[in-house]
Design a protein around this motif. Sequence first.
Motif, PDB file in Angstrom:
ATOM      1  N   LEU A 131       0.699  -1.274   0.031  1.00 45.23           N
ATOM      2  CA  LEU A 131       0.129   0.122   0.118  1.00 45.23           C
ATOM      3  C   LEU A 131       0.814   1.176  -0.056  1.00 45.23           C
TER       4      LEU A 131
ATOM      5  N   THR B 170       0.832   4.436  -2.478  1.00 42.61           N
ATOM      6  CA  THR B 170       0.594   5.830  -2.312  1.00 42.61           C
ATOM      7  C   THR B 170       2.022   6.709  -3.063  1.00 42.61           C
TER       8      THR B 170
ATOM      9  N   THR C  35      -3.720  13.483  -2.883  1.00 43.88           N
ATOM     10  CA  THR C  35      -4.219  12.666  -1.402  1.00 43.88           C
ATOM     11  C   THR C  35      -5.328  11.970  -1.666  1.00 43.88           C
ATOM     12  N   GLN C  36      -6.305  12.551  -2.384  1.00 45.83           N
ATOM     13  CA  GLN C  36      -7.654  11.860  -2.687  1.00 45.83           C
ATOM     14  C   GLN C  36      -7.761  10.662  -3.582  1.00 45.83           C
TER      15      GLN C  36
ATOM     16  N   PHE D 125      -5.961   7.906  -1.416  1.00 44.66           N
ATOM     17  CA  PHE D 125      -6.804   7.295  -0.669  1.00 44.66           C
ATOM     18  C   PHE D 125      -7.981   6.307  -1.142  1.00 44.66           C
TER      19      PHE D 125
ATOM     20  N   VAL E  93      -5.804   3.250  -2.144  1.00 47.64           N
ATOM     21  CA  VAL E  93      -5.281   2.562  -1.296  1.00 47.64           C
ATOM     22  C   VAL E  93      -6.777   1.625  -0.730  1.00 47.64           C
ATOM     23  N   LEU E  94      -7.998   2.495  -0.880  1.00 52.51           N
ATOM     24  CA  LEU E  94      -9.011   1.940  -0.296  1.00 52.51           C
ATOM     25  C   LEU E  94      -9.228   0.373  -1.308  1.00 52.51           C
TER      26      LEU E  94
ATOM     27  N   GLY F 259      -6.274  -2.133  -1.031  1.00 52.40           N
ATOM     28  CA  GLY F 259      -6.222  -2.691   0.550  1.00 52.40           C
ATOM     29  C   GLY F 259      -7.663  -3.422   0.752  1.00 52.40           C
TER      30      GLY F 259
ATOM     31  N   LEU G  54      -5.852  -1.950   7.571  1.00 54.20           N
ATOM     32  CA  LEU G  54      -6.080  -0.903   6.558  1.00 54.20           C
ATOM     33  C   LEU G  54      -6.699   0.205   7.195  1.00 54.20           C
ATOM     34  N   VAL G  55      -7.756   0.209   8.116  1.00 51.71           N
ATOM     35  CA  VAL G  55      -8.138   1.409   8.640  1.00 51.71           C
ATOM     36  C   VAL G  55      -7.102   2.349   9.337  1.00 51.71           C
TER      37      VAL G  55
ATOM     38  N   LEU H  94      -5.173   3.652   6.125  1.00 48.89           N
ATOM     39  CA  LEU H  94      -6.152   5.061   5.490  1.00 48.89           C
ATOM     40  C   LEU H  94      -6.238   6.382   6.503  1.00 48.89           C
TER      41      LEU H  94
ATOM     42  N   VAL I 134      -2.925   8.017   5.168  1.00 50.85           N
ATOM     43  CA  VAL I 134      -2.917   8.575   4.166  1.00 50.85           C
ATOM     44  C   VAL I 134      -3.897  10.036   4.452  1.00 50.85           C
TER      45      VAL I 134
END
Length: 609
Positions: A188, A192, A280-281, A284, A287-288, A291, A305-306, A309, A312
Motif C-alpha cells: 500500500l 501511495t 491525497t484523494q 486514498f 489504497v481503499l 487495501g 487497513l483502517v 487509511l 493517508v
Amino acid sequence: MTTPVDAGNAPGDTTATAPTETETAPSAPPPDTPPPWQVLLGYIRPHRRLLALGALLSLTTGAAGLALPLVARQLIDDLSADRGVAGLLALMTLLVLVNACLGALGGYVLQRAAESVVLQARRSLTSHLLRLRISAVDRSEPGDLISRATADPTLLSAMTTEALIGMGTGGLLLVATLVMMAVLDVVLLAVTLGVIGLTSLVIAVVSPRIRAATKQAQESVGLIGATLERSLGALRTVKAAGAEPREERAVHAATDESWRQRVRAALWQAIASNAAGLSTQVAFLTVLGVGGARVAGGQIDIGTLVAFLLYVFYLMLPVSQFVRAIAQYNVGSAAVSRIQEAHALPAEPVEAAAAPLPAPAGEPASVTFREVRFRYGPELPEIHHGVSFTVPPRGMTAFVGPSGAGKSTLFSLIERFYDPTDGEILVDGREIRSWDLHGLRAAIGYVEQDAPVLSGSLRDNLLLGAPDVAGERLHEALRTARLDGLVDRLPEGLDTPVGHRGTRLSGGERQRVAIARALLRNPRLLLLDEATSQLDAVNEAALRDTVAEVARETTVLVVAHRLSTVVLADRIIVVDAGRVRAVGTHAELVREDQLYAELAATQFLSGQD
C-alpha cells in the motif's frame, strides 16, 4: 521687479536630474548576491533558539498525531476481540488534547519568531535607505523604496514559518508518516508513493512560475507606491492643472497590473495546492481499493487497513505543508531579491570615522576648489569644467551667475552629497574626502533652496540638527530668524504640528525655519542657497542684516539673485557655464566683468528692494 536668475542647478533644473557615476535604480542584485535561503538564514540567526523551540513543538504535535492511527488500530482489534477499550479511548483523548495545545503554542512561538525576523529585516533596510547616497536616491522612485521597506519584509514571515521551518518539519513528518505506513504494509505504501510522485512533477513545473509571478506582483506594488507618491507629492500642481484624471489613470494602471500579476501568482499556487489535495484523494481511493482486495485475500486485517487509511489522511498535512513551503519560499525569494536590490544601492558610512575635526567647533572654516570637474553621470555632460576658487575663513562670499551655471551644485559638493569626478575640494586645507563625513556635516549649516520642512512639530524641525539645544539659545535663534511672532500666534507654540512637508506654513515661514535650524548648529561654515527668496522685503532685510552679522564670526557662502544681498558680500564669485569667470567685489566686477555688469543692471533686483 523679479529676476530670472536662480540657484543655477537645483534639483528642479535640467542640469541636476541624474546621479553621479554609474549608479542605477534597483533593478537586479549584484552577481555575487547570496541565494535567498542564505539571506534569510542571516536574518534568522539571532532568533534561532525561538525558532528551534517552535519547530520542536510542531514536531511534537506531529508525533502525537502519528500515534493516533496506531491507537485506532489497537482499538479496532480490541473491539473485535471483545476487550475493554476505556484506556485506549482515554489515550486517544489525551493525544488529541496534547496535539491541540502543543499545536497552538508552537504556532504562536513560530509566528513570534517570524515577526522578529520581519522586524530585523525592516530595521536593517530602513537604516540603509536613510544612509543612501543622494546619487542613488536620484535614480530611484521613493514610492518603490518605501514598498521595499514596508511590504516586502512582511513576506519574510511566511517564508520563515511556512518555507524554511515548514519545509523542515513537514519533511520530517512526511518521512515519519511514510515509515509508519511501511511498517503497516509495503504494498500500500508503494501505491501511495506512486500517486505522490506524479504530484511532485507538477509542483516542480509550477514552482518557478510562482516565483516569477510573485516578483512581478511585488514590483507592481512598488510601482503603485511610486506613482501615487509622485501625484500626492505635487497634489496642488495636479489639481491646478486639472490633471486628476490622467494621474488617476496612471495609478489605476499600476493597480491593475498588480492585480494581474497577483492573480497569475494565485493561479499557479492554486494549481500546486490542488494537485497536492488531488493526489491525497486519489491515493486514498487507490489504497481503499487495493487495501480492500488485500483484506479480502487475507494479506492484512481490517485494523491495518483502517490505520493505513488514517495515515493517508494524515499524509495530507505534511504534503500540503510541503507544497505551501515551496510556494511561500518562492514568494519570499521574490521579496528577498527586492530587499537585496535595495541593499545593493550605494550608501554612506554608518559610523563616524576616527579622524579628528580639522579645527575646534566654532572656528570659521576655509574652502578651496582646485580644478574641480563634475558630471551627474558618465553619459551626461559636465556641470563643472575645472572650477577653482578660495574662500578664506570668516566673511561672506556670494555666488552669482545665469541659471544652470552650476552654483547650487557647488554646495552639494561641499556637503559631499556628490563627489567630484576630478580635482580637489579642501576644507581647512585638507581634502574633503579625508574628513570624517559626519564631522564635516556637523560643521556645516545648510539652507536649501526649497527649504524643506518635515512632518512633525515646529520644535522637531528646529532641533533636527541640534536636538539638545534649549532655553535662551533656542529663543535667540527664533528671534534671529524672526520666528518668535509666529510661535506666539500658533495654538500650541513650538509643539504645533506643521503638516506634511510643512503645508501649514507659508513659503517664507519655511525658509525662516530652515535658517533657524541651520544657525542652531553653530556652524563653522554656513551655506545659504537662495535662503531669502520667498521672504517679504521687511523679513528679507532683517535676515540679510543677520547673515552679515553671522559672517563676522563664520564663513558664509551665499547663492543669491538679489543685488541687496550680493553687494554686502566681502567677495563675489561669478560662475558661468560651469567655470569661475571672475572674483571680486561688487564695484570691481561692475567695472571689470561684462556678464556681472549685465546681471547687476538687468537681472538683479534694484538696490531699492
